[in-house]
Scaffold this active site. Structure first.
Site, short mmCIF file in Angstrom:
data_model
loop_
_atom_site.label_atom_id
_atom_site.label_comp_id
_atom_site.label_asym_id
_atom_site.label_seq_id
_atom_site.Cartn_x
_atom_site.Cartn_y
_atom_site.Cartn_z
N HIS A 186 0.83 -1.21 0.00
CA HIS A 186 0.00 0.00 0.00
C HIS A 186 0.86 1.26 0.00
O HIS A 186 0.57 2.24 -0.69
CB HIS A 186 -0.92 0.00 1.23
CG HIS A 186 -2.12 -0.87 1.08
ND1 HIS A 186 -2.80 -1.41 2.13
CD2 HIS A 186 -2.77 -1.30 -0.03
CE1 HIS A 186 -3.82 -2.12 1.69
NE2 HIS A 186 -3.82 -2.08 0.39
N ARG A 325 -12.46 -4.75 -14.67
CA ARG A 325 -12.29 -6.07 -14.04
C ARG A 325 -13.48 -6.33 -13.14
O ARG A 325 -13.77 -5.53 -12.25
CB ARG A 325 -11.00 -6.11 -13.21
CG ARG A 325 -10.78 -7.47 -12.52
CD ARG A 325 -9.46 -7.53 -11.79
NE ARG A 325 -9.43 -6.67 -10.61
CZ ARG A 325 -8.32 -6.40 -9.91
NH1 ARG A 325 -7.16 -6.89 -10.30
NH2 ARG A 325 -8.38 -5.63 -8.84
N GLU A 415 -2.91 -14.07 -14.37
CA GLU A 415 -2.31 -13.89 -13.05
C GLU A 415 -1.80 -15.21 -12.49
O GLU A 415 -1.02 -15.24 -11.54
CB GLU A 415 -3.35 -13.32 -12.07
CG GLU A 415 -3.92 -11.99 -12.50
CD GLU A 415 -5.18 -11.65 -11.74
OE1 GLU A 415 -5.13 -10.76 -10.87
OE2 GLU A 415 -6.23 -12.27 -12.02
N ASN A 438 1.63 -8.30 -10.78
CA ASN A 438 1.83 -8.42 -9.33
C ASN A 438 1.50 -9.84 -8.87
O ASN A 438 2.31 -10.51 -8.21
CB ASN A 438 0.94 -7.43 -8.57
CG ASN A 438 1.10 -6.00 -9.06
OD1 ASN A 438 2.05 -5.67 -9.73
ND2 ASN A 438 0.16 -5.15 -8.70
N CYS A 486 -1.42 -4.67 -16.90
CA CYS A 486 -2.05 -3.72 -15.98
C CYS A 486 -1.46 -3.81 -14.57
O CYS A 486 -1.97 -3.19 -13.66
CB CYS A 486 -3.56 -3.91 -15.94
SG CYS A 486 -4.08 -5.52 -15.28
#
Length: 556
Positions: A186, A325, A415, A438, A486
């Site tokens: 974060h 999404r 992913e 990620n 993304c």
């Protein structure tokens, strides 16, 4: 004497200034016993403190806006979790004070999170921050936080809670360095949104003495302790050159020889749209709809509320592309009405599309709302599913889109490594791919994206991750379809060139990164990007990959 330390650079820019450390305090209350007659009063004190902290977090989020608001509202939900508060009440009923009941209940929940798999363990820092705020309020002591200073400084902390990061004043906090965290934590995401140079995962940073002059390069992750005049001049010149390039850069994303690479923005809702438009985003490459659902973990938002939120984002990009999404619930984003509470490892359980297929009415409502929100608008709507593992998943999602009457392209996020390995199979059912780098890194390397100790495996320059990206892009090209990125990898200007060279057809990132990526792409030809990508993939480590790509692009 100048010394150099290296962490993970997560937000572009250079900061040079004196060190100030985040304030710390011992917030463990004494284990004092109360009588049964005092229990009701103490339970009331606990609830008042919880409500006050929750309200403060929401207020901070409203002040900060954008991505920070979503993060802080999620923290406020932690503070008021019914099961957690029930545990606090039980502890007070058997003799704990309000502050001790809070402290021990949060400690028990903390242990559960720490052992509950990658995603949930990554929220321990957020939980600790909420606990400290509540206990500090009950004890009547100041909350540790950003130091007071009249002069600009570089902040060093073990880690930064979202509530602190969200309201940093860039006029005073030149940059920050944390010992923990990772490139997708974060703090890193909020640093990029603020435009503050930042380095995370730098062990030993806390040992640098208060007042020491340091230079922070948020692009490379290098920290220079007591930099020489020559080093300061070198860093300042590089920063000035980057600033000039940004000022001269405008228009659509493209390489110097005209190969178009649309630069899109990642948004969480309407509040993020102004920054994306100002940065020149050509559309939205990732609209994270889960933030709308996190407003109330007990039930899904109504179709009307969803239509209102979606339409505001779609209206901002007439003739542009908006990739939505669908709800990615589960793991670190649990929703009481959807996600099971007893999974041993939520990150590897019922998450994303798996959750929606178990609750088809939630998916149907969301797809219907998207269809209605796009009615009459010239926007190019695309809708994608998170956590697609194979062709069966892709078909189930595509069928649901058709049944809802959705007139849009539908795609799959890559992913999970299996989706990259079988990308051509998945593309028989959907019209595009979008790489969430990620999570792809997290699952490929079994490395929690929030844990600083394994941050080297979360580095998007890892050659194995580049191989998975290349595999997906090649599959899309063979099928005549698009493949975007993304994940946070797209926000690194040098890596954006490599991704382009791998065959990625669009790049989506936080709005603050778009000018940096646009300016850097415009310096190189597609052939140079392809050579840099090949050089990076030929190495055996993230550090070697970055160096190899840099050498190609600098003509060495």
């Amino acid at each position: 004497m100048e010394t150099t330390l290296r962490g993970v650079g997560v937000s572009h820019g250079v900061a040079i200034g004196e060190v100030r450390h985040m304030g710390t305090a011992v917030l463990e209350p004494p284990a004092k016993q109360i009588t049964a007659d005092e229990a009701g009063r103490e339970q009331g004190r606990a609830r008042q403190a919880v409500e006050a902290v929750s309200a403060d977090l929401i207020a901070r989020g409203q002040l900060a806006g954008g991505e920070a608001q979503h993060v802080l509202e999620a923290q406020a939900m932690i503070a008021t979790d019914p099961e957690l508060m029930a545990d606090v009440d039980r502890r007070i009923a058997v003799g704990s004070t309000a502050e001790r009941g809070i402290y021990d209940a949060f400690a028990s929940y903390r242990d559960l999170l720490a052992g509950a798999g990658e995603y949930m363990a990554g929220r321990v820092a957020d939980l600790d921050d909420v606990r400290n705020r509540i206990v500090a309020r009950l004890l009547g002591v100041p909350m540790p936080g950003v130091p007071d200073s009249d002069e600009p400084y570089v902040l060093i902390a073990r880690d930064l809670a979202p509530a602190d990061t969200a309201l940093l004043d860039p006029a005073l906090v030149l940059g920050f360095v944390t010992e923990e965290g990772g490139p997708t934590s974060h703090s890193a995401i909020l640093a990029r949104a603020l435009g503050v140079p930042a380095i995370v995962a730098l062990p030993g940073a806390g040992e640098i003495a208060e007042g020491t002059v340091i230079a922070v390069d948020g692009s490379t992750g290098d920290l220079f302790v007591e930099p020489t005049a020559e080093k300061r001049a070198e860093l300042e010149a590089a920063a000035a050159e980057r600033k000039a390039a940004l000022a001269a850069s405008s228009g659509p994303g493209a390489t110097s020889d005209g190969h178009k690479v649309p630069l899109l923005a990642n948004v969480g809702g309407p509040a993020d749209v102004p920054a994306a438009v100002e940065a020149g985003a050509e559309g939205v490459g990732l609209f994270r709809t889960e933030f709308l659902f996190l407003d109330d973990s007990k039930k899904a938002p109504s179709e009307e509320k969803q239509i209102e939120s979606y339409r505001k984002v779609l209206e901002a990009f007439p003739e542009g592309r908006v990739v939505v999404r669908v709800l990615d619930a589960g793991a670190d984003k649990p929703l009481d009405f959807l996600t099971p509470g007893d999974e041993p490892n939520p990150a590897l359980g019922v998450r994303g599309l798996r959750t929606l297929l178990d609750h088809p009415e939630v998916l149907r409502t969301q797809l219907t709302a998207l269809a209605k929100a796009a009615e009459g608008l010239p926007v190019y709507l695309e809708v994608m599913a998170p956590m697609v593992a194979d062709r069966r998943d892709a078909k189930a999602f595509a069928d649901a889109c058709r049944e809802a009457g959705l007139r849009a392209k539908f795609g799959a996020m890559v992913e999970i490594p299996s989706a990259a390995l079988r990308a051509r199979s998945i593309l028989q059912e959907v019209e595009f791919l979008s790489l969430g780098t990620n999570d792809l890194a997290q699952y490929a390397f079994a490395a929690d994206r929030q844990v600083g100790a394994v941050s080297r495996l979360q580095d998007p320059w890892q050659p194995a991750l580049l191989d998975l990206i290349a595999m997906s892009a090649e599959a899309a090209k063979a099928e005549g379809k698009s493949c975007g990125v993304c994940g946070e990898a797209a926000s690194d200007p040098l890596l954006a060139c490599v991704l382009t060279g791998l065959g990625v057809t669009s790049l989506s990132m936080g709005a603050a990164s778009i000018p940096y990526v646009r300016a850097t792409l415009a310096k190189y030809t597609l052939a140079q990007c392809e050579r840099a990508a090949a050089a990076a993939r030929a190495t055996d480590s993230a550090e070697e990959a970055r160096a190899a790509a840099q050498a190609v692009l600098s003509g060495e």
